[in-house]
Design an enzyme around this catalytic site. Sequence first.
Site, PDB file in Angstrom:
ATOM      1  N   HIS A 299      29.162  41.162  25.993  1.00 27.09           N
ATOM      2  CA  HIS A 299      30.324  40.791  25.009  1.00 27.09           C
ATOM      3  C   HIS A 299      31.105  41.965  24.680  1.00 27.09           C
ATOM      4  CE1 HIS A 299      33.267  39.619  22.366  1.00 27.09           C
ATOM      5  NE2 HIS A 299      32.899  39.887  21.362  1.00 27.09           N
TER       6      HIS A 299
ATOM      7  N   HIS B 158      35.069  44.222  23.497  1.00 27.75           N
ATOM      8  CA  HIS B 158      36.507  44.229  23.299  1.00 27.75           C
ATOM      9  C   HIS B 158      37.532  45.063  24.141  1.00 27.75           C
ATOM     10  CE1 HIS B 158      36.100  41.587  19.608  1.00 27.75           C
ATOM     11  NE2 HIS B 158      34.630  42.337  19.703  1.00 27.75           N
TER      12      HIS B 158
ATOM     13  N   ASP C 159      36.483  38.384  44.830  1.00 25.85           N
ATOM     14  CA  ASP C 159      35.437  38.759  45.206  1.00 25.85           C
ATOM     15  C   ASP C 159      34.298  38.515  44.154  1.00 25.85           C
ATOM     16  OD1 ASP C 159      36.047  39.868  47.611  1.00 25.85           O
ATOM     17  OD2 ASP C 159      36.386  41.828  46.754  1.00 25.85           O
TER      18      ASP C 159
ATOM     19  N   HIS D  63      40.193  36.300  20.417  1.00 24.55           N
ATOM     20  CA  HIS D  63      38.953  37.175  20.171  1.00 24.55           C
ATOM     21  C   HIS D  63      38.919  38.086  21.414  1.00 24.55           C
ATOM     22  CE1 HIS D  63      34.324  36.948  19.135  1.00 24.55           C
ATOM     23  NE2 HIS D  63      34.823  38.105  19.554  1.00 24.55           N
TER      24      HIS D  63
ATOM     25  N   TYR E 183      28.833  39.564  53.494  1.00 26.19           N
ATOM     26  CA  TYR E 183      29.055  40.850  53.137  1.00 26.19           C
ATOM     27  C   TYR E 183      28.028  41.702  52.588  1.00 26.19           C
ATOM     28  CZ  TYR E 183      31.160  44.391  50.051  1.00 26.19           C
ATOM     29  OH  TYR E 183      31.795  45.626  49.517  1.00 26.19           O
TER      30      TYR E 183
END
Length: 765
Positions: free
Chosen positions: A628, A630, A653, A702, A760
């Site tokens: 997580h 910001h 991708d 958020h 790939y």
Amino acid sequence: MEKIKDFIENGQGVIGIEFGSTRIKAVLIDDRAHPLANGSFAWENQLIDGIWSYPQEQIIPGLQACYASLAKDVETKYGVKLTKAKALGISGMMHGYMAFDDKDNLLVPFRTWRNTITKEAASKLTDLFGFNIPERWSIAHLYQAILKKEPHVKNISHISTLTVYIQYLLTGKRAIGIGEASGMFPIAPDGTSFDKKMLAQFQDLIKDEGFAWNIGDILPTIKKAGEIAGTLTKEGAKLLDPSGNLEAGIPLCPPEGDAQTGMAATNSIAPKTGNVSAGTSVFAMVVLEKPLSTLHREIDVVTTPEGKPTAMVHANNCCGELDNWVSLFDEAIKVTGNTVSKGDLYKSLYEASLKGDENVGNLEACNYLSGESITSIDNGQAMFLHKFNDKMNLANFMRAQLFSALATLRLGMDILDKEGVQIQRMSGQGGFFTVRSVGPKVMAAALRTNIDLMQTAGEGGPWGMAILASYMVNKKKDEDLQSFLNRAVFKDAPLETFSKDDLKKSFDAYMVNYAHTIKVEKAAVEKIDVKNDPTIAELKKRVYEANLELVKYGLVVLTWGNVSAIDRAKGLVVIKPSGVDYKTMKAEDMVVVDLDGNVVEGNLRPSSDTPTHLALYKAFKDVGGICHTHSVNAVAFAQAGKPLQAYGTTHADTFYGDVPLTRSLTKDEIEKDYELNTGKVIIEAFKGIDPLSIPAVLVKNHGPFTWGTSPEKAVENALILETDAEMAIKTEKLNPNAKRVDQYLLDKHYLRKHGKNAYYGQKKK
């Protein structure tokens, strides 16, 4: 008094010193083995980096303090300085591992008998030799270090136990008593040397490692009881007694283990005799008439100080938890403004147990402060258990604690009973017997055999070691150890026998519940003991490094953001602590929680976003790491209330479609269980979507959460998301009417990197 004074001044006394688990003790005896003076020094092993050890810098000061205490006792009692002795003996805790290079530098901290970190090595060596190699043995520690590719192994010049190390410092000789040696490496059937066949098997096992040393060359030289194993040098005398009063030239007998000093102290070295030594740990030994019929991994086979095979049942835990409870009661008494001597307190509490119920009130206790190989438990967690309707009172509580101290020993002795091992006499010694009205009765019930207790039972290891040293200098020509003990030590010695029947029914009743106790103990250890789990330690390191990657990639500022990872087999999550500066954060600061959010290990609070992470781990079964941040551009989309649309192949991708935007949380969802509800709205947004096909989400107002199969992958996806968001902002700025990428192009780019037909990159080997 004058006679004793002259005896000491003329250097006729014999000194025994033993390095015990909690105290280093010394005793000076006369030619009839009567204690004349005593000394001691308290010390404690420490858990250092997951290994039980005594720091090297404490060993010599502890030895010196113990000897100084003995010398002071001599001077106080007899008014003379201790300058001479007829003989000296050193003993200590058997087993363990000390590895030195050719300059006598200790290569790794001393690994004591208490460690249960060599399971793999011990098991493989047991299979190789067809002979039980316990986890405590020196060879198990050495081979475990080899298996772990520890760098120190290539530099080994010699390995030793603690007693051999002290013997070397005092005499310059790396000698070892055969009994102590039997806890390093198996002894040959003739009881004279290390087993040559097994030495060759071990050398063949490690031949491809390329070590310059040979196993037979790095082990100490074996000596038997009665042989001289070195002489106190001037340097050794100065080291032992920095005051300079002690003279050099004292002969030292072979250093022995606490098991062998226990044999000597209880006159238990003949076949069918046994002894039990109970203190911090407990072990019972029976000298064998014939070899055991089969290999038992719960039974050690060691030797007497003369090399006779002896079956040993060893439990790492005995009085440690008992002592903790007595100390707690002592604190409670002091809180009331009262005091009582420790001796009186032990006696009162132990004797209270004699009033307990035969079924011990159905109370259960487990005294494991460390692991036990007999019950296959790697690490300890002391416990006391009772149900609401069990009879909880002081008498039953103390009886449960006393029985717990010997319950694991009983399990091992049951094996010898089934083997048909006969015991004609079992003697006891050690701190457990100090309260003579209780300790011997409990032990007799535990072992199902009468216990003989001598007046010297409380003297313990240093006295037994002094006896072995006395044998070296005071034996008659061709006199064996048993004859010497009968003549010079135990002739007409007062003996008290305690019946096995006094508490037998009660101990048997306690053992009925012990299987349940061990089951609970295993569950507790599995859940709680993660501090020393190498897989969790490695996961903490990875999570720590993944969090630092957020700073490296500019995805966080200040203390914002967090990364976590899950060990699904253990049901544990490692996550960054809340509000800790990335600049000062360390790997050990990472917090371990279970899937209910309970902190399992760690001194800091986990991230405030932990409930969000846990909700996602529970819902997304293939996710191994969550991140997580910001980050500026991803947050811009979240604050704008816009999903991140797939505009081109860079997006395709990694993300097989638009990165979803969650709905807004309601007021109630924010005010109650905000972080948990954040997780719930993310899960809601992924209804019908494979979370690994789009490993990111934007929580409205958020910011972004990303995930992957590992914490590293979660951070990588966070970086990709932020880069993709920046591209999208510029795309929309250049062309407000930009359209979503065609589905067939999105398919092509995503599926060439993901799925069974991906092509790939390079093939995985």
